[in-house]
Scaffold this motif. Structure first.
Motif, short mmCIF file in Angstrom:
data_model
loop_
_atom_site.label_atom_id
_atom_site.label_comp_id
_atom_site.label_asym_id
_atom_site.label_seq_id
_atom_site.Cartn_x
_atom_site.Cartn_y
_atom_site.Cartn_z
N GLN A 148 0.86 -0.54 -10.13
CA GLN A 148 -0.44 -0.22 -10.03
C GLN A 148 -0.77 0.90 -8.91
N LYS A 149 -1.77 1.89 -9.11
CA LYS A 149 -1.73 3.06 -8.22
C LYS A 149 -3.38 3.03 -8.00
N LYS A 197 0.77 -1.28 -0.07
CA LYS A 197 0.11 -0.07 -0.20
C LYS A 197 0.87 1.14 0.01
N GLU A 203 1.85 1.90 -3.48
CA GLU A 203 0.78 2.72 -4.39
C GLU A 203 0.82 3.93 -3.86
#
Ligand SMILES: Cc1ncc(COP(=O)(O)O)c(C=O)c1O
Length: 429
Positions: free
Chosen positions: A187-188, A171, A174
């Motif tokens: 991935q964001k 996390k 991200e």
């Protein structure tokens, strides 16, 4: 064998072996070197400090560690009380963990669940319960809560900054915006990154303000994302907009806390809802971190319903050795005029680097205990680490940044050595 960090194991130059360390010095098999990066910005009092050593030794004779689940102990109690009284306003509720990344994860989880908890419309559940003649099944209640968990009160986005770095867990990757570290994990999900400009901030709140469950920033100084520095006005406006749109403001002061920006904490200037501290918390002695919530956040979890509780608990949270050394480190910070020491470091860095000009240099920046020379091309810094080591300084440039984040106990002469080596790199033939 050891798998080293941020390294291509096949091509990396072998690391220097440290056989001892004291003050600002690392005693390596390549000689005695001033550590100009304070072991990733954490060793603020220098190595082998007698007061910190004694704090650990004293606690060690009692016990090294017990878990905080169902048990508690004096070092953790005293540290949480100290932090509550020392940190600004009502940042009083300390959740300990074992590293900065985990502490940021905890902050994000807190912010998300804070919204889940308050989105849990208790009156609706009660009405449903009554409609079922007081006999609403747990299954129905659970699914009502589950629905809420999925929408977090309608808020499912994090507002973060371009060039942010918050750690290497999923996390935090991200929320970060640093492809040098995390290019393999692009991935964001649900994170919007903006530059540190007020107009971008106002625009994103106008367009998405109701969707954010938190805004997460490294305040004033973005470290691993390129030693970027920005002004407090941005943070003041962020505080206003977070209040206006009911968004929790999180300061990741894992790197900036304990004086690195010249302030004790940036939270002294603008107060967040959740503050994350790590690195220098223990004077760089033991990996430990803390996520400190204000009363509003804490109250969002407080109640008779077990399901409102924060379900998190790292095995080594509140480690007794870490808490003891953290208390001793804070005492040193308080009694040793550290803010003055850091001001001195800042003044020397500004003076020494003021006239440094070279076509390869993009910008020279100094803030508190951080001095950075940013170049245009990373190749410009190839070989600098070895160059510095041959001149008695341990340095670890990254990307286009050559920087110093020295222990605060450094003498002026030692600091001149560090800055001199940085300058010589550009003057060499
Ligand atoms: C701002 C910031 N947040 C979080 C972290 C992660 O801390 P740790 O390495 O202790 O997990 C770092 C580490 O450099 C950091 O600079």
């Amino acid at each position: 064998m050891i798998w080293y960090p941020y390294a291509q194991m096949k091509t990396m130059t072998p690391p220097l072996k440290v056989n001892g360390a004291d003050g600002v010095y690392l005693h390596t098999d390549g000689g005695k070197l001033i550590d100009s990066v304070s072991s990733w910005w954490s060793v603020i009092h220098g190595y082998n400090h007698p007061v910190l050593n004694a704090a650990i030794e004293e606690q060690l004779h009692k016990f090294a560690h017990v878990m905080l689940g169902g048990l508690t102990h004096e070092p953790a109690e005293r540290l949480s009380e100290k932090l509550a009284s020392w940190l600004p306003k009502d940042l009083d509720y300390c959740f300990f963990s074992d590293s900065g990344s985990v502490a940021v994860e905890v902050a994000l989880k807190m912010a998300l669940q804070f919204n889940v908890n308050r989105g849990t419309d208790r009156s609706k559940i009660l009405a449903l319960k009554n409609a079922h003649h007081g006999g609403m099944s747990n299954a129905i209640e659970d699914s009502a809560l589950h629905l809420n968990a999925n929408c977090a009160n309608g808020r499912n986005k994090i507002l973060a900054l371009k060039n942010a770095y918050h750690g290497d867990t999923f996390k935090t990757m991200e929320a970060g915006d640093d492809s040098d570290y995390h290019f393999a994990f692009p991935q964001k999900n649900g994170v919007i990154h903006i530059p540190t400009q007020t107009d971008a901030l106002e625009k994103v709140f106008r367009e998405h303000g109701e969707e954010f469950y938190c805004m997460l920033v490294e305040p004033l100084l973005q470290g691993a994302g390129g030693m970027k520095m920005y002004g407090v006005e941005f943070l003041k406006r962020a505080r206003e907009l977070c209040d206006e749109y009911d968004v929790l403001l999180i300061f990741d002061e894992v790197a900036t806390g304990f004086g690195r920006t010249g302030n004790r904490f940036v939270a002294d200037l603008v107060c967040p809802d959740i503050l994350v501290l790590g690195k220098a918390l223990t004077g760089g002695y033991i990996g430990h971190a803390v996520t400190v919530a204000n009363r509003k956040v804490f109250n969002g979890f407080y109640g008779d319903d077990e399901r409102l509780a924060l379900m998190h608990g790292p095995t080594f949270m509140g480690n007794a050795l870490a808490c003891s050394v953290a208390l001793a480190s804070i005492e040193l910070f308080e009694s040793g005029n550290y803010i003055e020491k850091i001001k001195r470091i800042e003044n020397v860095c500004k003076k020494e680097l003021a006239d440094l000009k070279d076509p390869r240099i993009r910008e020279v920046r100094v803030l508190g205990g951080c001095a950075c020379i940013e170049v245009y091309e990373p190749e410009t810094l190839c070989g600098f680490k070895e160059f510095a080591a041959r001149r008695g300084v341990f340095s670890r440039p990254f990307g286009t940044c050559m920087y110093a984040m020295v222990p605060y106990i450094i003498t002026e002469e030692q600091l001149q050595t560090v800055l001199g080596v940085m300058k010589q790199w550009f003057f060499r033939k």
